[in-house]
Design an enzyme around this catalytic site. Structure first.
Site, PDB file in Angstrom:
ATOM      1  N   LYS A  83       0.846  -1.203   0.000  1.00 34.81           N
ATOM      2  CA  LYS A  83       0.000   0.000   0.000  1.00 34.81           C
ATOM      3  C   LYS A  83       0.874   1.242   0.000  1.00 34.81           C
ATOM      4  CE  LYS A  83      -4.320   0.917   2.474  1.00 34.81           C
ATOM      5  NZ  LYS A  83      -4.937   0.779   3.788  1.00 34.81           N
TER       6      LYS A  83
HETATM    7  C1  E4P Z   1      -8.393   1.802   4.020  1.00 33.51           C
HETATM    8  O1  E4P Z   1      -7.560   1.071   3.574  1.00 33.51           O
HETATM    9  C2  E4P Z   1      -8.257   2.532   5.284  1.00 33.51           C
HETATM   10  O2  E4P Z   1      -7.515   1.751   6.163  1.00 33.51           O
HETATM   11  C3  E4P Z   1      -9.579   2.784   5.961  1.00 33.51           C
HETATM   12  O3  E4P Z   1     -10.681   2.365   5.201  1.00 33.51           O
HETATM   13  C4  E4P Z   1      -9.711   4.108   6.594  1.00 33.51           C
HETATM   14  O4  E4P Z   1     -10.949   4.181   7.249  1.00 33.51           O
HETATM   15  P1  E4P Z   1     -11.267   5.310   8.320  1.00 33.51           P
HETATM   16  O5  E4P Z   1     -11.437   6.593   7.612  1.00 33.51           O
HETATM   17  O6  E4P Z   1     -12.555   4.867   8.960  1.00 33.51           O
HETATM   18  O7  E4P Z   1     -10.111   5.339   9.280  1.00 33.51           O
END
Ligand code: E4P
Length: 220
Positions: A83
Site C-alpha cells: 500500500k
Molecule cells: C483503508 O484502507 C483505510 O484503512 C480505511 O478504510 C480508513 O478508514 P477510516 O477513515 O474509517 O479510518
C-alpha cells in the site's frame, strides 16, 4: 463485490473469516499501531488467518524507502498487496513496483484526478476514502461513482476499493456504484446481518414448531 476487513485485529479477522464472506484484509499504520505488534510480524499472522489479498502499507515517504519497504513486504507472503499513499513519491513507487509484478494498493485517494494517476501507474487497486469525505461535509460516495465511471470509460484494470466505509448503507451504495471491493471495519460487517424482521420471523418459526411438536404428549 469482494469484502475486505479493515482491521489488524486477529480476533476480528478470525470471526469474520469463519463466516466465509471475507475475501481479504486492509491495514494501515494506525490500525497496526493499535495492535501494538510490529508491522511485519502482524502481517504474517494476518496472512495465516485470511487466504486473500492483505494490504500492508509502507511507512517511508520517499521513493527509495517505499521501494525498499514494498519489496520487503512483498516477500513476506504471496498474498501481500503493497500500500502506497497517493503522493508523487507513492505514484512513482507504484509505477516501479507494478512493473516488477508487485501488486500495489494506492491509498488516501480523495479525488477522481488522483484515481486516474493511480490507474496510469498500474495500481492493482485504488482506495478512495468515503467516510473521511463525509466527515468534512462532502458526499463521499460521489467519488466512488465518478471513479467507477472513469475506469469503465477507459477499461482500466485497476480495481476500485471503496474504503473508509462506516455503515452497511455505505457498503450497499458502494456496491450499487460498481466498486470491485469494499473494505470495512468488523463492526460494519457484523451490522450487515441485522434485520428486525429476520429476528421476529425466526422467533415465530421456532415458537410455531415447538407448539406443534415439542409440546405434544409423548408417543403422538
Ligand atoms: C483503508 O484502507 C483505510 O484503512 C480505511 O478504510 C480508513 O478508514 P477510516 O477513515 O474509517 O479510518
Amino acid at each position: 463485490m469482494k469484502f475486505f476487513l479493515d482491521t489488524a485485529n486477529l480476533d476480528e479477522l478470525k470471526k469474520g473469516a469463519a463466516w466465509g464472506v471475507v475475501d481479504g484484509v486492509t491495514t494501515n499504520p494506525s490500525l497496526i499501531a493499535k495492535e501494538g505488534i510490529p508491522l511485519q510480524e502482524q502481517i504474517r499472522k494476518i496472512c495465516e488467518i485470511v487466504d486473500g489479498p492483505v494490504s500492508a502499507e509502507v511507512i517511508a515517504t520517499d521513493v527509495d524507502g517505499m521501494l525498499r519497504e514494498g519489496r520487503e513486504a512483498a516477500k513476506l507472503h504471496k498474498n501481500i498487496i503493497v500500500k502506497c499513499p497517493l503522493t508523487r513519491a507513492g505514484i512513482q513507487a507504484c509505477s516501479t513496483l507494478s512493473k516488477e509484478g508487485i501488486r500495489v494498493n494506492v491509498t488516501l485517494c480523495f479525488s477522481p484526478s488522483q484515481a486516474i494517476l493511480a490507474a496510469k501507474a498500474g495500481a492493482w487497486c485504488v482506495s478512495p476514502f468515503v467516510g473521511r469525505l463525509d466527515d468534512i461535509g462532502l458526499e463521499g460516495m460521489t467519488l466512488i461513482r465518478d471513479i467507477c465511471k472513469i475506469y469503465a470509460n477507459y477499461g482500466y484494470k485497476t480495481q476500485v476499493l471503496a474504503a473508509s466505509l462506516r455503515s452497511p448503507l455505505h457498503v450497499v451504495q458502494a456496491a450499487e456504484a460498481g466498486s470491485h471491493i469494499g473494505t470495512m471495519p468488523f463492526k460494519v460487517l457484523d451490522q450487515m446481518f441485522n434485520h428486525p424482521l429476520t429476528d421476529k420471523g425466526l422467533d415465530q418459526f421456532l415458537k410455531d414448531y415447538a407448539k406443534a411438536f415439542q409440546e405434544a404428549p409423548a408417543g403422538r
